[in-house]
Design a protein around this motif. Structure first.
Motif, mmCIF file in Angstrom:
data_model
loop_
_atom_site.group_PDB
_atom_site.id
_atom_site.type_symbol
_atom_site.label_atom_id
_atom_site.label_comp_id
_atom_site.label_asym_id
_atom_site.label_seq_id
_atom_site.Cartn_x
_atom_site.Cartn_y
_atom_site.Cartn_z
ATOM 1 N N GLY A 71 10.589 54.020 13.298
ATOM 2 C CA GLY A 71 9.872 52.753 13.426
ATOM 3 C C GLY A 71 10.852 51.614 13.255
ATOM 4 N N THR A 84 8.622 41.207 17.132
ATOM 5 C CA THR A 84 8.652 42.591 16.707
ATOM 6 C C THR A 84 8.471 43.512 17.906
ATOM 7 N N GLU A 95 10.254 47.089 18.452
ATOM 8 C CA GLU A 95 9.460 48.322 18.602
ATOM 9 C C GLU A 95 9.802 49.023 19.914
ATOM 10 N N PRO A 133 4.273 53.314 13.816
ATOM 11 C CA PRO A 133 4.083 51.867 13.723
ATOM 12 C C PRO A 133 4.124 51.359 12.283
#
Lengths: 348, 348
Positions: B166, B176, B180, B202
Motif C-alpha cells: 500500500g 494519493t 496508489e 488500501p
C-alpha cells in the motif's frame, strides 16, 4: 560470661551463607554445629572448606563439628532433637522438595523443643511451617552478607556478615516474649565469636520488606535483562524505566500491606548498595546463568500478592513476575520436569 | 498482457525476505533486479543462492540480474536512478547507520523518480524518509512470509509469500491517487510470476497494526523469556499473564490512536498463527540468541508511544519495552558501542 549451655545446631545448606553461619556459631564456643551439605559434600568431607573471609581471615581445611550429606533422621538414627535448626538453602517453593519436606526428618511436626531459624530471603517463608509445625518457634534471619562459593568448598566472603534475627509471629504459641527470648539467645550464640554483626531485630517485617526493595526488583530485573548491578545503572533507561518504578511499588506495598515505612532514601540506597564497578551479579542472575531455578516466588510473587491484596497498583512487578515465571518454566523444561509435545516439521 | 515496461529495481537486503522478493520480481519478467548483499555476498556472488521454496521449488545457484556488496552510488558510478528501491533489511533506528543513511547513495534527497518500497515491520518507519526525501513516494510492504536463511546463501521458504502493498500517507505529495497507482503497479510487477500472493492494500495502517499484535507482543516476549512461540503457549501463565494483556493493549492502541478496528479474534489468531509443535523462534528471539540487535523500536516502541499519546494504558508493553531497551544496551556493550568504567575489585 554467658549463662548459655552449649547448644546443638543443625545447619542445613552449606553454601556461602550457611558456611559462614556455621563458622560464626562454632567460633563462639557456644554451639556444636552439624552441617548438611549437598553438591560440595565430597570435597568438604575430604579436605574441609577453603575460606577467605573479611571477618575471619584465611582458613584452610576448616570443618564444623560434624559434616553430613543427608538431613539427619531423628527416629531412624535415634538422635536427640537439635536445639536449633538453621535453614540456609535456597527457598524455591514451586520446585520440589519444599523446605518443609527437606527439614521434616530432623523436625517432627509435634516439635516444641527445636527452634527453627530461616536465614532465607523473601516474604511469608514461615507460613508453610506454621501449618506443618504449628508449635515450633520460627526465627527470621535476614542476612546482608557478601559472600560466594566460586568452586565447591571454596568460600569467599568479601563483605561483612550482618545478620538481623527476629521472631516470626505465630498465633499458635502463647507468648511472643518467649520466642523473642529465643531469638536473643540465638543472637548471643551467633555473635559470641565477636567476628560478626549479628543483632536482634524487633521488626522482622521491616527487615524483610526493606531487603525486598533490592530482591524483588534489582534481582529479577538483572536476571531478566542479563545485566549485573553495575551495568543496570549504566543501561539506557533501565533505572528510570524499570528499577525505580518497581522499587516504588515495593515501598508502597510495604506501607499498605504491612504498615512498614521504609523511608524516602531506601530506593537510592538499594540502587547504590552494590558498588557500580564491582559489576556484581545478584543471586537470580547468577542462577539463570548457571541454568538453576530462581527464588522468584518468595522474593517477587509474595510481595506482589500482598501488595495487590492491599490494593496497591503494581504493574511493573506484575510483568516482571510473569516473565520470571516463564523463565522458571524454561528451566523446568530443560531439567525434564515438564514434558512438551514433540517437535514436528512443517506439513507433518 | 501488461502495459508495464521493464522496471529497474534495487533490492537492498538479501536475507530470506529480500531474496524471495528478488526472485518474485525477476520471475515475472517485468523487473531487472540489482540485489545488495552484505554478510552472504561472497557465497552468493561465487555460487548463487541455494533456495528451497514452497512457492518456487528447488533452485540451485540462482542469482538476480546483478549482485553487489554495496549500495550503488548514483553520482560516483554515473547510474540512472532506479524505478524502485525495495528495502528489506532489518530496521534498527537506534543503531547506526539508519536506513535513510543506508539508502542515500542510491536515492538523492530531491528524488521524484524512484519509488521506495519498505518491506519492513513496525510503525512509523516511513517517517524518517518523509523528512529526508519529502517528494519520494514511499510504499508499505507487510510481508507474512515464512522463510529463513539457515546458512549464508541458503534460503528456506516454508510458508507462502503473502505481501500486502500500500502507499504511506505523504502530505508533501499532491495526490494519493498517484501513489496508489504506483503501489498497484508494484503489485503487478511483483505478482506477475504467479507464484506469490501479493495484493494491493488500501489500508496500510490496518495491515501494520494487525501484524503488531504479533510483533509488538509475542516477538519481544519470546525474546525476553527465551521461549519460542510453541513453548510460550505451554509455559505457566505466560499467555494469560503476558501475551494476552500485551496484545489487548495493542488492539486498544490501534483503535484509539489510528482508528484501526482489529476484530475480536485477532488475539487468538496471532497466538495460534505459528503451529505449536513447530516451536518457531520469532525474529527477536533468533536475534537475541545470535547476539544481534533487535528491532524493538519500530515494533514495540512506536506503537507504545502512539498508544500512550492517545491515552491508552499500556503497562505490559511499557515494561517489555524497557526490558528490550536494556537487552539492546547489553548487545551494544558486547559490540563495543558503549564504554563502561573498568571493573574493580572490592576495596580498590
Amino acid at each position: 560470661m554467658s549463662n548459655i549451655k552449649k547448644k546443638s545446631v543443625l545447619v542445613i545448606g552449606g553454601g556461602s551463607v550457611g558456611t559462614i553461619a556455621a563458622l560464626n556459631l562454632q567460633a563462639g564456643g557456644l554451639a556444636s554445629v552439624t552441617l548438611v551439605l549437598r553438591s560440595n559434600y565430597n570435597v568438604v568431607n575430604d579436605n574441609g572448606f577453603d575460606i577467605e573471609s573479611c571477618d575471619h581471615g584465611i582458613l584452610k581445611g576448616w570443618k564444623p563439628s560434624v559434616v553430613r550429606n543427608t538431613v539427619p533422621n531423628l527416629v531412624e538414627e535415634n538422635l536427640e532433637p537439635y536445639d536449633y535448626i538453621l535453614l540456609s538453602t535456597k527457598n524455591i517453593p514451586d520446585i520440589p522438595p519444599t523446605i518443609v519436606d527437606l527439614v521434616k526428618p530432623a523436625l517432627p511436626s509435634t516439635n516444641t523443643h527445636t527452634t527453627l531459624v530461616l536465614i532465607q530471603n523473601g516474604l511469608n517463608i514461615e507460613k508453610p511451617f506454621l501449618q506443618s509445625h504449628p508449635k515450633t518457634v520460627v526465627l527470621s534471619g535476614v542476612s546482608l552478607i557478601g559472600s560466594a562459593e566460586p568452586s565447591p568448598g571454596k568460600i569467599v566472603q568479601d563483605d561483612r556478615d550482618r545478620l538481623l534475627i527476629g521472631a516470626f509471629a505465630n498465633s499458635n504459641l502463647d507468648t511472643t516474649a518467649a520466642t523473642e527470648d529465643l531469638a536473643r539467645e540465638f543472637v548471643e550464640i551467633y555473635a559470641k565469636g565477636g567476628k560478626t554483626d549479628c543483632v536482634f531485630s524487633p521488626n522482622v517485617l521491616h527487615d524483610r520488606w526493606r531487603k525486598l526493595v533490592y530482591n524483588a526488583c534489582l534481582n529479577p530485573i538483572c536476571a531478566i535483562t542479563g545485566l549485573d548491578t553495575g551495568r543496570i545503572r549504566l543501561a539506557d533507561g533501565a533505572l528510570a524505566g524499570l528499577v525505580r518504578p518497581a522499587m516504588l511499588e515495593i515501598v508502597e506495598a510495604a506501607k499498605k500491606s504491612a504498615g512498614v515505612q521504609l523511608g524516602d532514601d531506601v530506593v537510592d540506597f538499594m540502587i547504590e548498595v552494590d558498588e557500580l564497578q564491582l559489576y556484581l551479579s545478584p543471586s537470580m542472575l547468577a542462577d539463570v546463568r548457571k541454568g538453576n531455578f530462581i527464588e522468584f516466588e518468595n522474593l517477587l510473587g509474595e510481595p506482589l500478592r500482598e501488595g495487590q491484596k492491599a490494593g496497591v497498583a503494581m504493574p511493573t512487578l506484575q510483568v516482571l513476575y510473569n516473565i520470571a515465571k516463564a523463565v522458571q518454566w524454561r528451566t523446568k523444561e530443560q531439567r525434564g520436569l515438564v514434558q512438551i509435545p514433540p517437535k514436528k516439521k512443517k506439513g507433518e
